[in-house]
Design a protein around this motif. Structure first.
Motif, PDB file in Angstrom:
ATOM      1  N   ALA A 188      29.907  35.917  41.791  1.00  8.28           N
ATOM      2  CA  ALA A 188      29.787  37.257  42.382  1.00  8.28           C
ATOM      3  C   ALA A 188      31.109  38.019  42.295  1.00  8.28           C
ATOM      4  N   LEU A 189      32.221  37.346  42.604  1.00  5.85           N
ATOM      5  CA  LEU A 189      33.532  38.011  42.529  1.00  5.85           C
ATOM      6  C   LEU A 189      33.874  38.384  41.091  1.00  5.85           C
ATOM      7  N   ALA A 190      33.512  37.529  40.144  1.00  7.34           N
ATOM      8  CA  ALA A 190      33.750  37.855  38.736  1.00  7.34           C
ATOM      9  C   ALA A 190      32.905  39.055  38.315  1.00  7.34           C
ATOM     10  N   ALA A 191      31.688  39.153  38.835  1.00  9.44           N
ATOM     11  CA  ALA A 191      30.830  40.299  38.517  1.00  9.44           C
ATOM     12  C   ALA A 191      31.441  41.592  39.063  1.00  9.44           C
ATOM     13  N   TYR A 192      31.960  41.536  40.307  1.00 13.05           N
ATOM     14  CA  TYR A 192      32.637  42.716  40.864  1.00 13.05           C
ATOM     15  C   TYR A 192      33.836  43.108  40.008  1.00 13.05           C
ATOM     16  N   GLU A 193      34.651  42.120  39.639  1.00 13.90           N
ATOM     17  CA  GLU A 193      35.833  42.396  38.819  1.00 13.90           C
ATOM     18  C   GLU A 193      35.431  42.987  37.469  1.00 13.90           C
ATOM     19  N   SER A 194      34.398  42.432  36.862  1.00 17.71           N
ATOM     20  CA  SER A 194      33.917  42.936  35.582  1.00 17.71           C
ATOM     21  C   SER A 194      33.443  44.376  35.702  1.00 17.71           C
ATOM     22  N   SER A 195      32.760  44.681  36.807  1.00 19.13           N
ATOM     23  CA  SER A 195      32.287  46.042  37.038  1.00 19.13           C
ATOM     24  C   SER A 195      33.449  47.018  37.189  1.00 19.13           C
ATOM     25  N   LEU A 196      34.490  46.588  37.909  1.00 20.37           N
ATOM     26  CA  LEU A 196      35.651  47.459  38.125  1.00 20.37           C
ATOM     27  C   LEU A 196      36.468  47.662  36.857  1.00 20.37           C
ATOM     28  N   THR A 197      36.655  46.583  36.100  1.00 16.13           N
ATOM     29  CA  THR A 197      37.514  46.648  34.915  1.00 16.13           C
ATOM     30  C   THR A 197      36.758  47.006  33.647  1.00 16.13           C
ATOM     31  N   LYS A 198      35.425  47.024  33.726  1.00 19.41           N
ATOM     32  CA  LYS A 198      34.574  47.309  32.562  1.00 19.41           C
ATOM     33  C   LYS A 198      34.879  46.355  31.406  1.00 19.41           C
ATOM     34  N   SER A 199      35.123  45.085  31.763  1.00 19.43           N
ATOM     35  CA  SER A 199      35.412  44.082  30.743  1.00 19.43           C
ATOM     36  C   SER A 199      34.794  42.746  31.141  1.00 19.43           C
ATOM     37  N   VAL A 200      34.747  41.851  30.170  1.00 19.71           N
ATOM     38  CA  VAL A 200      34.211  40.521  30.413  1.00 19.71           C
ATOM     39  C   VAL A 200      35.213  39.732  31.242  1.00 19.71           C
ATOM     40  N   VAL A 201      34.739  39.021  32.250  1.00 16.46           N
ATOM     41  CA  VAL A 201      35.587  38.168  33.076  1.00 16.46           C
ATOM     42  C   VAL A 201      35.137  36.730  32.838  1.00 16.46           C
ATOM     43  N   ALA A 202      36.030  35.928  32.274  1.00 18.76           N
ATOM     44  CA  ALA A 202      35.703  34.528  32.004  1.00 18.76           C
ATOM     45  C   ALA A 202      35.912  33.697  33.259  1.00 18.76           C
ATOM     46  N   LEU A 203      34.975  32.814  33.531  1.00 19.00           N
ATOM     47  CA  LEU A 203      35.123  31.876  34.641  1.00 19.00           C
ATOM     48  C   LEU A 203      35.777  30.616  34.107  1.00 19.00           C
ATOM     49  N   LYS A 204      36.915  30.294  34.632  1.00 19.61           N
ATOM     50  CA  LYS A 204      37.624  29.082  34.230  1.00 19.61           C
ATOM     51  C   LYS A 204      36.999  27.876  34.915  1.00 19.61           C
ATOM     52  N   GLY A 205      37.401  26.681  34.503  1.00 17.58           N
ATOM     53  CA  GLY A 205      36.889  25.448  35.099  1.00 17.58           C
ATOM     54  C   GLY A 205      37.256  25.335  36.563  1.00 17.58           C
ATOM     55  N   CYS A 206      36.730  24.315  37.200  1.00 20.30           N
ATOM     56  CA  CYS A 206      36.971  24.098  38.623  1.00 20.30           C
ATOM     57  C   CYS A 206      38.432  23.801  38.905  1.00 20.30           C
ATOM     58  N   HIS A 207      38.844  24.159  40.092  1.00 23.72           N
ATOM     59  CA  HIS A 207      40.164  23.788  40.579  1.00 23.72           C
ATOM     60  C   HIS A 207      40.197  22.271  40.711  1.00 23.72           C
ATOM     61  N   THR A 208      41.322  21.669  40.465  1.00 24.02           N
ATOM     62  CA  THR A 208      41.401  20.204  40.448  1.00 24.02           C
ATOM     63  C   THR A 208      41.063  19.565  41.788  1.00 24.02           C
ATOM     64  N   SER A 209      41.164  20.304  42.895  1.00 22.76           N
ATOM     65  CA  SER A 209      40.866  19.705  44.195  1.00 22.76           C
ATOM     66  C   SER A 209      39.377  19.736  44.532  1.00 22.76           C
ATOM     67  N   LEU A 210      38.572  20.405  43.702  1.00 26.45           N
ATOM     68  CA  LEU A 210      37.152  20.507  43.990  1.00 26.45           C
ATOM     69  C   LEU A 210      36.409  19.254  43.570  1.00 26.45           C
ATOM     70  N   ARG A 211      35.407  18.897  44.342  1.00 30.43           N
ATOM     71  CA  ARG A 211      34.519  17.789  43.986  1.00 30.43           C
ATOM     72  C   ARG A 211      33.137  18.392  43.783  1.00 30.43           C
ATOM     73  N   PRO A 212      32.755  18.683  42.534  1.00 29.53           N
ATOM     74  CA  PRO A 212      31.490  19.360  42.282  1.00 29.53           C
ATOM     75  C   PRO A 212      30.288  18.503  42.664  1.00 29.53           C
ATOM     76  N   SER A 213      29.195  19.173  42.952  1.00 28.41           N
ATOM     77  CA  SER A 213      27.952  18.456  43.246  1.00 28.41           C
ATOM     78  C   SER A 213      27.412  17.870  41.957  1.00 28.41           C
TER      79      SER A 213
END
Length: 105
Positions: A71-96
């Protein structure tokens, strides 16, 4: 969504499934008109059930965190009118196990 008419206004919250009606002719002003189930109630019931049954919840904190990132990347993309790439998880995250984060790029 808001609908403004000559005799009143309707405000619809489709996520909570109710209308807020503002009208001088209504029995209560404002009045709340429910339609359909309340997804907030279902989420709370699942959370409480997971605690009572001593099991992980069906939706984890990481599921919510990843949704927020999108959602935050979508907001940023809307504001900047550009593609926002989502990087990998932060190293402290434990994904489901259902939605593991993968390092991208």
């Amino acid at each position: 969504m808001e609908i403004i008419g000559e005799t009143g206004t309707d405000v619809m919250d489709s996520f909570a499934h109710y209308l807020t009606l503002y009208s001088s002719g209504a029995s209560r002003n404002p009045s709340w008109v429910g339609f359909g189930p309340d997804p907030n109630q279902a989420m709370l019931e699942e959370f409480v059930s997971s605690i009572r049954e001593k099991r992980p919840p069906s939706v984890t904190w990481n599921d919510g965190f990843q949704a927020m990132r999108v959602a935050l990347a979508a907001y940023e993309s809307s504001l900047t009118k550009s593609v926002v790439a989502l990087k990998g998880c932060h190293t402290s995250l434990r994904p489901s196990s259902r939605y593991p984060c993968r390092k991208i790029g």
